[in-house]
Enzyme design. Structure first.
Site: not given
Ligand SMILES: *Cc1c(COP(=O)(O)O)cnc(C)c1O
Length: 378
Positions: A36, A134, A166, A222, A266, A313, A315
């Protein structure tokens, strides 16, 4: 390819493949490489191909557009897109053989409708909230969601291929919520199996859990950030056999001698302590160099690690290199694997009060991205 700044994000595809192989070998079971957010800033398609070359069994992305971009590029591996809001083009997902996930009854209804519209049964993952609060259906809503999915499976509209959740605290491997989440996950799996969803893969482990928590591995892991060689536990990636794949570098655009007492950038938050050479580096917060790096973040320049002088800054930023020999065109490395004396993304994260995930996913702007290594190259 140059835009005049010499600013490059160099991605080592062989490192991505090797990291994937290390993780896959460690767990000894299927691995979904998470690509992702443009492959965590490393490039969606090349990262995906490199991870597959390293032995990833599947790919995972957050949103459908990412999945469709992979398919358009010819990536045919099993692929899950899990963050689908109302009205997502699930018919396009099913037509492209993209697995989807739901966490509520309305989402399931949309999947069933898409399956009927396209005549293609969905390959579906059911997301349980085991304590992160979440994504995921709460345990209160889970039995009803599971029952509806089992009915849809019996009707031929879908196959539930995944049961998943998760972790909240996987990067703190002794945290008490870890055991609690595993127990809730097992309960959720039990409910699904009792409803007849017996063939689904269970998957829970992100990178930190893949590295540190074997009890969370279930039928598939994952990992995301670890695939790119960053230590999910915030330590040294090499301790896990991982190597950072990203190097961020730019070229000095200007040097000048200034006297002691010169206020730099700055707000003059840095003042030269002695006569010195300043070097201007033409990347800034518009390019994803965090403004919090001012007077804080390290770079490798003229053979030594140096802290950015004064504010970053939009840039550009400035370095005080003392009496070191430095000239326009010389290379400055912001972060990389750390093997050539350059700082790591972890050191930047520590210096700027964030996590390496945020740094690598936001670097961009006027940096051009280029690739080294051949893993997955077509
Ligand atoms: C982003 C994500 C992962 C991977 O997480 P890492 O900490 O980068 O390994 C796995 N499962 C879900 C649902 C995520 O949102």
């Amino acid at each position: 390819m140059t835009n005049g700044t010499g600013a490059e994000v160099v991605v080592d595809l062989d490192a991505i493949a090797a990291n994937t192989a290390v993780l896959r070998e460690r767990v000894g079971r299927p691995l979904m490489a998470v690509v992702k957010a443009d492959g965590y800033g490393h490039g969606l398609v090349p990262s995906a191909r490199a991870a597959l070359a390293g032995g990833a069994d599947q790919l995972g992305v957050a949103v459908l557009a990412e999945a469709l971009a992979l398919r358009a590029a010819g990536v045919t591996a099993p692929l899950l897109a899990w963050l689908n809001g109302p009205g997502a083009d699930l018919a396009a997902a099913l037509a492209a053989d993209v697995e989807v996930s739901v966490n509520a009854g309305w989402g399931l209804a949309e999947v069933v409708a898409a399956a009927r519209e396209t005549g293609r049964p969905a390959r579906l993952h059911l997301f349980a909230d085991t304590g992160l609060s979440r994504e995921g259906a709460t345990m209160a809503d889970w039995p009803e969601l599971v029952a509806a999915a089992a009915r849809a499976q019996a009707d031929g509209d879908l196959t539930v291929v995944g049961l998943w959740s998760h972790m909240a605290h996987a990067d703190a491997p002794t945290h008490p919520t870890i055991g609690a989440q595993v127990r809730v996950f097992e309960e959720a799996v039990g409910i699904a199996r009792a409803a007849g969803l017996t063939d689904a893969r269970r998957h829970l482990a992100n990178s930190a859990a893949t590295v540190a928590l074997p009890d969370t591995w279930f039928d598939m892991v994952r990992p995301g950030v670890a695939v790119y060689g960053l230590d999910p536990l915030g330590g040294d990636a090499a301790d896990h056999g991982l190597r950072p794949a990203m190097t961020v570098q730019a070229r000095v655009a200007l040097t000048k001698r200034v006297p002691a007492g010169a206020g730099v950038s700055y707000g003059h938050t840095y003042t030269t302590p002695a006569e010195t050479t300043l070097a201007l580096v033409p990347v800034g917060y518009a390019d994803g160099v965090p403004r919090a790096g001012g007077n804080a973040a390290p770079v490798l320049a003229a053979g030594a690690k140096r802290t950015i002088a004064g504010r970053v800054c939009m840039d550009q930023f400035v370095l005080d290199v003392g009496d070191a020999a430095v000239a326009p065109g010389d290379q400055v490395v912001l972060w990389g694997p750390g093997e050539g004396g350059e700082p790591t993304a972890q050191q930047w994260a520590d210096a700027t009060g964030t996590i390496h995930y945020e740094l690598v996913t936001r670097i961009g702007g006027r940096f051009t991205r280029c690739y080294v290594g051949s893993a997955g190259a077509v």
